[in-house]
Design a protein around this motif. Structure first.
Motif, mmCIF file in Angstrom:
data_model
loop_
_atom_site.group_PDB
_atom_site.id
_atom_site.type_symbol
_atom_site.label_atom_id
_atom_site.label_comp_id
_atom_site.label_asym_id
_atom_site.label_seq_id
_atom_site.Cartn_x
_atom_site.Cartn_y
_atom_site.Cartn_z
ATOM 1 N N LEU A 54 55.892 9.373 101.244
ATOM 2 C CA LEU A 54 55.175 10.416 101.976
ATOM 3 C C LEU A 54 53.680 10.136 102.092
ATOM 4 O O LEU A 54 53.085 10.335 103.145
ATOM 5 C CB LEU A 54 55.390 11.763 101.264
ATOM 6 N N TYR A 55 53.072 9.648 101.012
ATOM 7 C CA TYR A 55 51.617 9.535 100.971
ATOM 8 C C TYR A 55 51.108 8.097 100.944
ATOM 9 O O TYR A 55 49.920 7.867 100.707
ATOM 10 C CB TYR A 55 51.070 10.269 99.746
ATOM 11 N N GLY A 56 51.999 7.103 101.176
ATOM 12 C CA GLY A 56 51.570 5.714 101.123
ATOM 13 C C GLY A 56 50.559 5.377 102.203
ATOM 14 O O GLY A 56 50.325 6.137 103.143
ATOM 15 N N ALA A 57 49.937 4.224 102.116
ATOM 16 C CA ALA A 57 48.950 3.787 103.102
ATOM 17 C C ALA A 57 49.591 3.770 104.478
ATOM 18 O O ALA A 57 50.745 3.409 104.641
ATOM 19 C CB ALA A 57 48.422 2.401 102.743
ATOM 20 N N GLY A 58 48.816 4.141 105.500
ATOM 21 C CA GLY A 58 49.348 4.193 106.848
ATOM 22 C C GLY A 58 50.376 5.284 106.993
ATOM 23 O O GLY A 58 51.291 5.206 107.782
ATOM 24 N N LYS A 59 50.190 6.386 106.187
ATOM 25 C CA LYS A 59 51.207 7.414 106.104
ATOM 26 C C LYS A 59 51.366 8.216 107.370
ATOM 27 O O LYS A 59 52.407 8.773 107.623
ATOM 28 C CB LYS A 59 50.901 8.346 104.940
ATOM 29 N N GLU A 60 50.312 8.303 108.184
ATOM 30 C CA GLU A 60 50.466 9.017 109.435
ATOM 31 C C GLU A 60 51.332 8.203 110.382
ATOM 32 O O GLU A 60 51.190 6.994 110.493
ATOM 33 C CB GLU A 60 49.098 9.264 110.089
ATOM 34 N N ARG A 61 52.228 8.827 111.070
ATOM 35 C CA ARG A 61 53.093 8.127 111.997
ATOM 36 C C ARG A 61 52.224 7.434 113.043
ATOM 37 O O ARG A 61 51.370 8.041 113.671
ATOM 38 C CB ARG A 61 54.057 9.111 112.665
ATOM 39 N N GLY A 62 52.436 6.160 113.238
ATOM 40 C CA GLY A 62 51.676 5.403 114.227
ATOM 41 C C GLY A 62 50.415 4.776 113.658
ATOM 42 O O GLY A 62 49.728 4.052 114.336
ATOM 43 N N SER A 67 53.735 1.818 106.623
ATOM 44 C CA SER A 67 54.066 3.174 107.059
ATOM 45 C C SER A 67 54.851 3.892 105.972
ATOM 46 O O SER A 67 55.419 3.279 105.088
ATOM 47 C CB SER A 67 54.887 3.142 108.350
ATOM 48 N N ALA A 68 54.837 5.233 106.060
ATOM 49 C CA ALA A 68 55.623 6.016 105.131
ATOM 50 C C ALA A 68 57.104 5.700 105.320
ATOM 51 O O ALA A 68 57.537 5.359 106.409
ATOM 52 C CB ALA A 68 55.357 7.502 105.366
ATOM 53 N N GLY A 69 57.872 5.835 104.224
ATOM 54 C CA GLY A 69 59.199 5.256 104.227
ATOM 55 C C GLY A 69 60.361 6.155 104.561
ATOM 56 O O GLY A 69 61.491 5.787 104.288
ATOM 57 N N LEU A 70 60.140 7.370 105.128
ATOM 58 C CA LEU A 70 61.277 8.234 105.414
ATOM 59 C C LEU A 70 61.926 7.936 106.746
ATOM 60 O O LEU A 70 63.116 8.135 106.930
ATOM 61 C CB LEU A 70 60.838 9.707 105.376
ATOM 62 N N GLY A 71 61.145 7.492 107.693
ATOM 63 C CA GLY A 71 61.672 7.218 109.022
ATOM 64 C C GLY A 71 62.259 8.471 109.633
ATOM 65 O O GLY A 71 61.861 9.574 109.331
ATOM 66 N N ALA A 72 63.218 8.306 110.536
ATOM 67 C CA ALA A 72 63.856 9.462 111.175
ATOM 68 C C ALA A 72 65.325 9.535 110.802
ATOM 69 O O ALA A 72 66.133 10.104 111.501
ATOM 70 C CB ALA A 72 63.699 9.361 112.691
ATOM 71 N N SER A 73 65.672 8.906 109.691
ATOM 72 C CA SER A 73 67.072 8.840 109.284
ATOM 73 C C SER A 73 67.432 10.050 108.437
ATOM 74 O O SER A 73 66.829 10.293 107.396
ATOM 75 C CB SER A 73 67.314 7.557 108.479
ATOM 76 N N ALA A 74 68.419 10.807 108.869
ATOM 77 C CA ALA A 74 68.844 11.975 108.112
ATOM 78 C C ALA A 74 69.314 11.614 106.699
ATOM 79 O O ALA A 74 68.939 12.279 105.735
ATOM 80 C CB ALA A 74 69.932 12.725 108.867
ATOM 81 N N PRO A 75 70.136 10.556 106.515
ATOM 82 C CA PRO A 75 70.549 10.213 105.144
ATOM 83 C C PRO A 75 69.376 9.868 104.240
ATOM 84 O O PRO A 75 69.347 10.270 103.074
ATOM 85 C CB PRO A 75 71.475 9.009 105.353
ATOM 86 N N SER A 76 68.388 9.106 104.743
ATOM 87 C CA SER A 76 67.261 8.734 103.889
ATOM 88 C C SER A 76 66.416 9.949 103.544
ATOM 89 O O SER A 76 65.905 10.068 102.423
ATOM 90 C CB SER A 76 66.388 7.667 104.571
ATOM 91 N N VAL A 77 66.259 10.885 104.484
ATOM 92 C CA VAL A 77 65.518 12.106 104.196
ATOM 93 C C VAL A 77 66.268 12.939 103.164
ATOM 94 O O VAL A 77 65.666 13.513 102.245
ATOM 95 C CB VAL A 77 65.283 12.929 105.484
ATOM 96 N N ALA A 78 67.587 13.031 103.287
ATOM 97 C CA ALA A 78 68.386 13.789 102.321
ATOM 98 C C ALA A 78 68.228 13.212 100.914
ATOM 99 O O ALA A 78 68.088 13.955 99.936
ATOM 100 C CB ALA A 78 69.851 13.789 102.740
ATOM 101 N N ILE A 101 56.986 17.602 106.781
ATOM 102 C CA ILE A 101 57.203 18.177 108.112
ATOM 103 C C ILE A 101 55.967 17.982 108.989
ATOM 104 O O ILE A 101 56.065 17.592 110.154
ATOM 105 C CB ILE A 101 57.563 19.669 107.989
ATOM 106 N N ASP A 102 54.782 18.226 108.411
ATOM 107 C CA ASP A 102 53.539 18.141 109.185
ATOM 108 C C ASP A 102 53.144 16.695 109.486
ATOM 109 O O ASP A 102 52.743 16.368 110.604
ATOM 110 C CB ASP A 102 52.391 18.818 108.428
ATOM 111 N N ARG A 103 53.255 15.802 108.481
ATOM 112 C CA ARG A 103 52.717 14.451 108.612
ATOM 113 C C ARG A 103 53.693 13.476 109.263
ATOM 114 O O ARG A 103 53.278 12.540 109.934
ATOM 115 C CB ARG A 103 52.329 13.917 107.220
ATOM 116 N N LEU A 104 54.982 13.696 109.048
ATOM 117 C CA LEU A 104 55.963 12.718 109.505
ATOM 118 C C LEU A 104 56.845 13.230 110.639
ATOM 119 O O LEU A 104 57.800 12.561 111.034
ATOM 120 C CB LEU A 104 56.845 12.280 108.324
ATOM 121 N N GLY A 105 56.548 14.412 111.141
ATOM 122 C CA GLY A 105 57.298 14.921 112.287
ATOM 123 C C GLY A 105 58.776 15.108 112.019
ATOM 124 O O GLY A 105 59.610 14.731 112.834
ATOM 125 N N LEU A 106 59.123 15.705 110.875
ATOM 126 C CA LEU A 106 60.536 15.847 110.514
ATOM 127 C C LEU A 106 61.151 17.176 110.964
ATOM 128 O O LEU A 106 62.267 17.492 110.574
ATOM 129 C CB LEU A 106 60.698 15.721 108.993
#
Length: 401
Positions: A54-62, A67-78, A101-106
């Motif tokens: 969530l807070y790693g370097a380059g954490k803002e999308r783009g 980049s932060a490591g959650l991506g847009a994958s539902a399983p990885s977010v779960a 939700i705010d930083r990664l557009g989830l």
């Protein structure tokens, strides 16, 4: 030299220094410049991974870099939601979810039932769900309602009893009786009402007129109008106001009306028996026309001297400013008790229109932010027509926090 680890174990000498390095490593996040040279393993490594996602370097999308490591994958977010609930207390989990939700557009992932079942429910999550209400698929709506209902029930459990007790007392005190029994005499008001009958030779007041506390009657004593701005920034206020509206509506001696508005006005009074229905009847976002909302509320007032209007808004008016102020002045002149809350939330005063707040203050209509715990006291003062308990301040708008 001794120290203590995060798990409470006592360490000495080099072990204490290692523990300090470990803690600094957790704080600094392990980037190349952290300078600790400390490696993590086990639970520490898992906790660090959850934070880095969530807070790693380059954490803002783009953003550039890692980049932060959650991506847009539902399983990885779960999995990530499960991890943070394992390693952090509930209050921290709620903050991290909000940041994700705010930083990664989830937000889009919250439209999936399995995601809603995994998250830690709080007021801010409810606000996000309400903003997604129109886009929510039918398969998700029941799960979303269950999440919202859990939060609403927690708020009611925390606030309802005190609210009813405080306002019942205020209603009793505001219903004075002229022939009270001894235990019902309001001595402070009785003495003030009879000061003209002071006998200096005896050093006493002759109370020709006794003033007592009235008993709550079954008939309606006060009418309360909650007028709620449903713009996106007011999400937490909408949640709390809906719960309070339902609590007030459950009191026989109060007639409660709940109105929400953006550029349109919606009266949700007939849904007050279930605050969840009220919340799903709102539509967060859009513009703001306070003047139109107040015009509607004003048209529904039948007993001005027994009416309290609570405007909950950040006062960014998209309608006709001068007309808005004229309506407030007219309501006050007719006997209405008028209060403007810039926020009804735990966070404090939001961004708000200071010019409009100052204009309301000039009309003797206080504008301030209020925590849910103090809202019953504000309502009690308004019912009794006492000064609203706003802290002293040189500013036209202050916080009650």
């Amino acid at each position: 030299m001794t120290g203590e680890t995060a798990t409470g174990k006592t360490v000495t000498g080099d072990s204490a220094a290692d523990e300090r390095l470990r803690r600094w490593r957790m704080v600094l996040g392990g980037e190349s410049a952290d300078g600790t040279g400390c490696a993590l393993s086990g639970g520490d490594a898992a906790m660090d991974g959850a934070l880095s996602a969530l807070y790693g370097a380059g954490k803002e999308r783009g953003a550039g870099g890692r980049s932060a490591g959650l991506g847009a994958s539902a399983p990885s977010v779960a999995r990530w939601l499960g991890d943070i609930r394992t390693y952090f207390p509930s209050s921290v989990v709620q903050v991290m979810q909000r940041d994700a939700i705010d930083r990664l557009g989830l937000s889009a992932l919250l439209l999936e039932p399995e995601m809603l079942e995994a998250v830690e429910a709080d007021v801010h999550l409810v606000g996000t769900l309400l903003s997604l209400n129109k886009a929510m698929p039918e398969t998700t709506k029941e799960t979303a309602r269950a999440v919202v209902r859990k939060v609403v029930q927690d708020i009611e459990k925390r606030l309802a009893t005190r609210t009813r007790a405080t306002l019942t007392g205020a209603l009793d005190r505001s219903a004075r009786i002229s022939r009270p029994r001894h235990r019902e005499i309001d001595w402070d008001r009785t003495i003030r009402a009879n000061l003209k009958n002071y006998l200096p030779e005896y050093g006493t007041v002759v109370p020709e007129r006794l003033i007592g506390y009235g008993r709550a009657a079954r008939s309606v004593k006060k009418e309360i109008v909650l007028c709620i701005d449903q713009s996106g920034s007011m999400a937490a206020s909408v949640v709390y106001a809906s719960v309070f509206g339902a609590v007030l509506a459950s009191m026989r001696s109060i007639a409660t009306r709940l109105v929400v508005f953006d550029t349109a006005v919606v009266d949700l009074t007939d849904q007050l028996d279930d605050p969840v229905d009220v919340l799903f009847g709102t539509q967060l976002g859009g513009g703001t026309d306070i003047n139109r909302a107040l015009a509607y509320c004003q048209s529904r007032i039948t007993r001005p001297a027994d009416t309290v209007v609570i405007l909950i808004s950040d006062l960014y008016e998209g309608g006709i400013r001068d007309e808005m102020l004229k309506r407030v002045a007219a309501m006050k002149a007719s006997g209405v008790q008028f209060v403007a809350l810039l926020a009804l939330s735990d966070e404090g005063a939001p961004a708000y229109d200071r010019e409009h707040a100052a204009a309301l203050a000039a009309l003797d209509a206080p504008a301030f932010a209020c925590t849910p715990d103090l809202f019953p006291d504000v309502m009690a003062a308004a019912i009794e027509k006492r000064p609203i308990p706003v802290p002293d301040s040189d500013q036209p708008s202050v916080r009650l926090m």
